[in-house]
Design a protein around this motif. Structure first.
Motif, PDB file in Angstrom:
ATOM      1  N   MET A   1       0.845  -1.182   0.000  1.00  0.00           N
ATOM      2  CA  MET A   1       0.000   0.000   0.000  1.00  0.00           C
ATOM      3  C   MET A   1       0.886   1.239   0.000  1.00  0.00           C
ATOM      4  O   MET A   1       1.936   1.258   0.615  1.00  0.00           O
ATOM      5  N   THR A   2       0.412   2.230  -0.689  1.00  0.00           N
ATOM      6  CA  THR A   2       1.131   3.494  -0.738  1.00  0.00           C
ATOM      7  C   THR A   2       0.151   4.622  -0.439  1.00  0.00           C
ATOM      8  O   THR A   2      -1.043   4.500  -0.713  1.00  0.00           O
ATOM      9  N   THR A   3       0.656   5.709   0.120  1.00  0.00           N
ATOM     10  CA  THR A   3      -0.157   6.883   0.417  1.00  0.00           C
ATOM     11  C   THR A   3       0.558   8.107  -0.130  1.00  0.00           C
ATOM     12  O   THR A   3       1.771   8.258   0.065  1.00  0.00           O
ATOM     13  N   PHE A   4      -0.189   8.968  -0.814  1.00  0.00           N
ATOM     14  CA  PHE A   4       0.386  10.197  -1.343  1.00  0.00           C
ATOM     15  C   PHE A   4      -0.716  11.230  -1.509  1.00  0.00           C
ATOM     16  O   PHE A   4      -1.898  10.899  -1.519  1.00  0.00           O
ATOM     17  N   VAL A   5      -0.315  12.494  -1.621  1.00  0.00           N
ATOM     18  CA  VAL A   5      -1.251  13.585  -1.878  1.00  0.00           C
ATOM     19  C   VAL A   5      -1.044  14.037  -3.310  1.00  0.00           C
ATOM     20  O   VAL A   5       0.092  14.202  -3.755  1.00  0.00           O
ATOM     21  N   ALA A   6      -2.146  14.209  -4.039  1.00  0.00           N
ATOM     22  CA  ALA A   6      -2.090  14.602  -5.442  1.00  0.00           C
ATOM     23  C   ALA A   6      -3.274  15.506  -5.749  1.00  0.00           C
ATOM     24  O   ALA A   6      -4.229  15.577  -4.978  1.00  0.00           O
ATOM     25  N   ASN A   7      -3.194  16.184  -6.888  1.00  0.00           N
ATOM     26  CA  ASN A   7      -4.302  17.018  -7.347  1.00  0.00           C
ATOM     27  C   ASN A   7      -5.064  16.284  -8.443  1.00  0.00           C
ATOM     28  O   ASN A   7      -4.452  15.624  -9.289  1.00  0.00           O
ATOM     29  N   ILE A   8      -6.366  16.426  -8.444  1.00  0.00           N
ATOM     30  CA  ILE A   8      -7.177  15.816  -9.488  1.00  0.00           C
ATOM     31  C   ILE A   8      -6.870  16.542 -10.790  1.00  0.00           C
ATOM     32  O   ILE A   8      -6.964  17.762 -10.868  1.00  0.00           O
ATOM     33  N   SER A   9      -6.470  15.773 -11.809  1.00  0.00           N
ATOM     34  CA  SER A   9      -6.070  16.378 -13.083  1.00  0.00           C
ATOM     35  C   SER A   9      -7.084  16.135 -14.196  1.00  0.00           C
ATOM     36  O   SER A   9      -7.013  16.770 -15.236  1.00  0.00           O
ATOM     37  N   LYS A  10      -8.011  15.228 -13.985  1.00  0.00           N
ATOM     38  CA  LYS A  10      -9.087  14.979 -14.944  1.00  0.00           C
ATOM     39  C   LYS A  10     -10.347  14.706 -14.142  1.00  0.00           C
ATOM     40  O   LYS A  10     -10.356  13.856 -13.252  1.00  0.00           O
ATOM     41  N   ALA A  11     -11.404  15.433 -14.453  1.00  0.00           N
ATOM     42  CA  ALA A  11     -12.653  15.310 -13.707  1.00  0.00           C
ATOM     43  C   ALA A  11     -13.188  13.881 -13.749  1.00  0.00           C
ATOM     44  O   ALA A  11     -12.979  13.147 -14.714  1.00  0.00           O
ATOM     45  N   ALA A  12     -13.881  13.517 -12.697  1.00  0.00           N
ATOM     46  CA  ALA A  12     -14.441  12.171 -12.580  1.00  0.00           C
ATOM     47  C   ALA A  12     -15.574  11.951 -13.568  1.00  0.00           C
ATOM     48  O   ALA A  12     -16.365  12.851 -13.838  1.00  0.00           O
ATOM     49  N   GLU A  13     -15.619  10.737 -14.106  1.00  0.00           N
ATOM     50  CA  GLU A  13     -16.691  10.320 -15.003  1.00  0.00           C
ATOM     51  C   GLU A  13     -17.177   8.957 -14.532  1.00  0.00           C
ATOM     52  O   GLU A  13     -16.380   8.044 -14.335  1.00  0.00           O
ATOM     53  N   THR A  14     -18.486   8.837 -14.367  1.00  0.00           N
ATOM     54  CA  THR A  14     -19.078   7.562 -13.961  1.00  0.00           C
ATOM     55  C   THR A  14     -19.726   6.917 -15.173  1.00  0.00           C
ATOM     56  O   THR A  14     -20.433   7.572 -15.928  1.00  0.00           O
ATOM     57  N   ARG A  15     -19.460   5.616 -15.355  1.00  0.00           N
ATOM     58  CA  ARG A  15     -20.062   4.888 -16.472  1.00  0.00           C
ATOM     59  C   ARG A  15     -20.558   3.539 -15.966  1.00  0.00           C
ATOM     60  O   ARG A  15     -20.097   3.033 -14.943  1.00  0.00           O
ATOM     61  N   TYR A  16     -21.510   2.987 -16.695  1.00  0.00           N
ATOM     62  CA  TYR A  16     -22.084   1.689 -16.359  1.00  0.00           C
ATOM     63  C   TYR A  16     -21.313   0.600 -17.083  1.00  0.00           C
ATOM     64  O   TYR A  16     -21.057   0.698 -18.290  1.00  0.00           O
ATOM     65  N   VAL A  17     -20.911  -0.446 -16.353  1.00  0.00           N
ATOM     66  CA  VAL A  17     -20.206  -1.581 -16.933  1.00  0.00           C
ATOM     67  C   VAL A  17     -21.221  -2.711 -17.065  1.00  0.00           C
ATOM     68  O   VAL A  17     -21.580  -3.353 -16.078  1.00  0.00           O
ATOM     69  N   ASP A  18     -21.697  -2.899 -18.280  1.00  0.00           N
ATOM     70  CA  ASP A  18     -22.768  -3.854 -18.555  1.00  0.00           C
ATOM     71  C   ASP A  18     -22.429  -5.269 -18.108  1.00  0.00           C
ATOM     72  O   ASP A  18     -23.235  -5.946 -17.479  1.00  0.00           O
ATOM     73  N   SER A  19     -21.211  -5.713 -18.425  1.00  0.00           N
ATOM     74  CA  SER A  19     -20.834  -7.095 -18.129  1.00  0.00           C
ATOM     75  C   SER A  19     -20.807  -7.391 -16.631  1.00  0.00           C
ATOM     76  O   SER A  19     -21.015  -8.521 -16.219  1.00  0.00           O
ATOM     77  N   LEU A  20     -20.552  -6.373 -15.818  1.00  0.00           N
ATOM     78  CA  LEU A  20     -20.519  -6.550 -14.355  1.00  0.00           C
ATOM     79  C   LEU A  20     -21.778  -6.036 -13.677  1.00  0.00           C
ATOM     80  O   LEU A  20     -21.932  -6.172 -12.470  1.00  0.00           O
ATOM     81  N   LYS A  21     -22.646  -5.406 -14.448  1.00  0.00           N
ATOM     82  CA  LYS A  21     -23.899  -4.826 -13.949  1.00  0.00           C
ATOM     83  C   LYS A  21     -23.657  -3.889 -12.753  1.00  0.00           C
ATOM     84  O   LYS A  21     -24.303  -3.975 -11.717  1.00  0.00           O
ATOM     85  N   THR A  22     -22.695  -2.991 -12.937  1.00  0.00           N
ATOM     86  CA  THR A  22     -22.360  -2.015 -11.906  1.00  0.00           C
ATOM     87  C   THR A  22     -21.773  -0.777 -12.566  1.00  0.00           C
ATOM     88  O   THR A  22     -21.604  -0.730 -13.770  1.00  0.00           O
ATOM     89  N   THR A  23     -21.453   0.225 -11.757  1.00  0.00           N
ATOM     90  CA  THR A  23     -20.835   1.441 -12.271  1.00  0.00           C
ATOM     91  C   THR A  23     -19.393   1.539 -11.787  1.00  0.00           C
ATOM     92  O   THR A  23     -19.017   0.950 -10.774  1.00  0.00           O
ATOM     93  N   VAL A  24     -18.610   2.299 -12.546  1.00  0.00           N
ATOM     94  CA  VAL A  24     -17.248   2.607 -12.143  1.00  0.00           C
ATOM     95  C   VAL A  24     -17.025   4.092 -12.409  1.00  0.00           C
ATOM     96  O   VAL A  24     -17.469   4.623 -13.425  1.00  0.00           O
ATOM     97  N   THR A  25     -16.383   4.749 -11.469  1.00  0.00           N
ATOM     98  CA  THR A  25     -16.038   6.164 -11.607  1.00  0.00           C
ATOM     99  C   THR A  25     -14.532   6.261 -11.770  1.00  0.00           C
ATOM    100  O   THR A  25     -13.780   5.765 -10.932  1.00  0.00           O
ATOM    101  N   ASP A  26     -14.099   6.873 -12.873  1.00  0.00           N
ATOM    102  CA  ASP A  26     -12.677   7.030 -13.171  1.00  0.00           C
ATOM    103  C   ASP A  26     -12.291   8.498 -13.140  1.00  0.00           C
ATOM    104  O   ASP A  26     -13.066   9.354 -13.571  1.00  0.00           O
ATOM    105  N   PHE A  27     -11.081   8.785 -12.646  1.00  0.00           N
ATOM    106  CA  PHE A  27     -10.508  10.124 -12.716  1.00  0.00           C
ATOM    107  C   PHE A  27      -8.999   9.987 -12.625  1.00  0.00           C
ATOM    108  O   PHE A  27      -8.481   8.921 -12.295  1.00  0.00           O
ATOM    109  N   ASN A  28      -8.293  11.038 -12.962  1.00  0.00           N
ATOM    110  CA  ASN A  28      -6.827  11.033 -12.914  1.00  0.00           C
ATOM    111  C   ASN A  28      -6.343  12.019 -11.864  1.00  0.00           C
ATOM    112  O   ASN A  28      -6.973  13.052 -11.636  1.00  0.00           O
TER     113      ASN A  28
END
Length: 127
Positions: A1-28
């Motif tokens: 495990m690692t811990t660090f402080v960073a700034n969000i560089s790309k806004a979060a986007e939530t999408r539905y993953v059909d094959s898993l029948k759930t959502t995932v939110t990605d950001f950088n």
């Protein structure tokens, strides 16, 4: 495990993953650090948060906002559109804490506090 402080560089986007029948939110996020040679560097990471937890956090995950990330870093190799090999660092389902800055400079009335996100609930795990 690692811990660090960073700034969000790309806004979060939530999408539905059909094959898993759930959502995932990605950001950088972008972590700035100083190397042994004294030069400044920036390391980028892709963050993925599964299910309701990610969808609930999306409104707080805005570009420029500092966050503390704790999780396991994984590297993913791929070939970019120009045919060059690349590597992307990813962290899935990390613990996220919103950083408000220097405690002496924080104005508590300026912005509502975002939640501190701890462990992922059992029902939120994608597998």
């Amino acid at each position: 495990m690692t811990t660090f402080v960073a700034n969000i560089s790309k806004a979060a986007e939530t999408r539905y993953v059909d094959s898993l029948k759930t959502t995932v939110t990605d950001f950088n996020v972008a972590e700035n650090y100083q190397g042994r040679n004294g030069k400044r560097y920036t390391q980028f990471y892709r963050i993925s948060i599964w299910d309701k937890r990610g969808a609930n956090l999306e409104k707080y995950l805005t570009v420029g906002r500092p966050v503390q990330i704790t999780g396991r870093v994984k590297g993913r190799a791929y070939i970019d559109k120009d045919g060059a090999p690349q590597c992307q660092l990813e962290i899935a389902n990390p613990q996220i804490t919103f950083v408000t800055g220097n405690p002496t400079e924080v104005d508590a009335a300026a912005e509502p506090e975002a939640p501190v996100v701890d462990e992922m609930l059992e029902e939120e795990k994608p597998f």
